[in-house]
Design a protein around this motif. Structure first.
Motif: not given
Length: 379
Positions: A101-105, A140-146, A281-291
């Motif tokens: 997630m961080g790479m996309y952000l 790409s958001f979709i590509g990075q989420m994959l 991993a999904i928890a980590g992806a949700l964590y980064v934009p909030q923290v």
């Protein structure tokens, strides 16, 4: 699978749910959904800041972060509480999801960085001209989420295949997972790997072109995290009540007997191990934009051990227990680090000792025992 197991082995002193949610369970579930989807947004965005019922932005960010931790604790419960495999490497999967997630952000920052360049600031500082190959999908958001799902999932699958096929278990498995996480942390600390080195990724500004600092964006992330936690809880509850889940519990209690019955534990352990890793991993992806930050410290030994502590404190093999444990420990941590910052680690150690000695089945196990005693007294 050449034989049929008609009765899984009972857990040692641990209550195992056998049926779907009852009336109380559905009521609690609906209350949780309403709290996440309706109550929290109303208290945060509609109730005036001066009101006693106002939910501050700080509280929204804190609860959102703890819900991400709760997903990790739930994932740990599946692999440790229900399968008997203690992993001390789940921090790695959490961090990999966060880095994805961080790479996309970081690419969403665009030219708003300090150097006004098309590539992230740390790459400009290192005199790089273009992004490295593993950043190809980062715009790409979709590509990075994959990648958030595929990279940790594939790593867990490959590691688990060789570990479980070699019948590595117990303390040896725990040590190997810890070593794998430590090696990854050292790798991510290096500047040339393209993950920001010691500082990691930070200074995020947008997600899907929407400002992260906007209150509505933070609330959307909060709601999404809460619904993900509830969804994973329902999935885990369904999973442990299927035949697959009962075989996992039988593997936990007597793996050799399971093999004697004709089952191959490898497929079962590998499947639940990979599912657990992807959840983290999904928890980590949700964590980064909030923290707002991700760095190699998320792969430290302490980070993975804390996940196990949340699970143990709440109650293994109960599903709801690890969620309670994550909220209890991290809520206490937030309070202690403000009120008595120098005593937090002592409190954490004391908490773990107390739970180990007096609440072997965690908070949930202790509460059940208390209710059972009261019922016996009334009878």
């Amino acid at each position: 699978m050449s034989a049929v197991m008609t009765s899984p082995l009972p857990a040692a002193g641990v209550a195992v749910p056998r049926s779907a949610l009852g009336p109380k369970g559905w009521t609690a579930l609906m209350a949780a959904v309403i709290t996440v989807v309706v109550l929290a947004p109303v208290l945060n965005m509609l109730v005036p800041a001066g009101s006693a019922f106002h939910l501050s932005d700080y509280a929204v960010a804190l609860i959102g972060k703890i819900m991400c931790y709760a997903i990790c604790a739930l994932a740990m419960d599946l692999i440790w509480g229900y399968t008997g495999i203690l992993s001390l490497g789940h921090g790695l999967f959490f961090a990999l999801g966060g880095y994805g997630m961080g790479m996309y952000l970081m690419r969403q920052i665009g030219r708003d960085g300090s150097y006004g360049a098309d590539i992230p600031d740390f790459m400009v500082f290192l005199d790089w001209k273009t992004v490295p190959w593993h950043w190809t999908l980062s715009e790409s958001f979709i590509g990075q989420m994959l990648l958030v799902v595929l990279v940790p999932g594939l790593l867990a699958f490959v590691f688990g295949f060789f570990a479980f096929r070699s019948r590595i278990k117990g303390v040896y498995f725990s040590i190997i997972t810890q070593a794998m996480t430590f090696a990854a942390m050292l790798l991510f600390f290096r500047n040339e790997t393209g993950f920001g080195g010691n500082n990691g990724f930070t200074d995020f500004k947008r997600i899907l072109d929407v400002p992260l600092a906007q209150p509505s964006t933070r609330m959307v992330l909060f709601v999404l995290t809460g619904l993900t936690l509830i969804g994973f809880y329902l999935m885990a509850r369904w999973l442990v009540n299927t035949k697959f889940g009962r075989v996992l519990q039988a593997i936990r209690d007597a793996e050799n007997r399971v093999m004697f019955c004709g089952y191959n534990p490898l497929a079962y352990k590998l499947t639940i191990w990979t599912i657990s890793a992807v959840m983290c991993a999904i928890a980590g992806a949700l964590y980064v934009p909030q923290v707002g930050i991700i760095n190699p410290s998320e792969m430290s030994a302490a980070a993975s051990i804390e996940i196990a502590i949340w699970t143990a404190v709440g109650g293994r093999a109960t599903l709801i227990g690890p969620i309670i444990g994550a909220f209890f420990v991290n809520g206490a941590k937030s309070w202690f680090t403000v009120a008595f910052p120098e005593f937090w680690l002592y409190f954490l150690g004391l908490l773990f000792v107390v739970v180990t000695l007096f609440l072997p089945h965690g908070i949930v196990g202790g509460v059940k025992k208390l209710f059972n005693k009261q019922a016996e007294v009334k009878a």
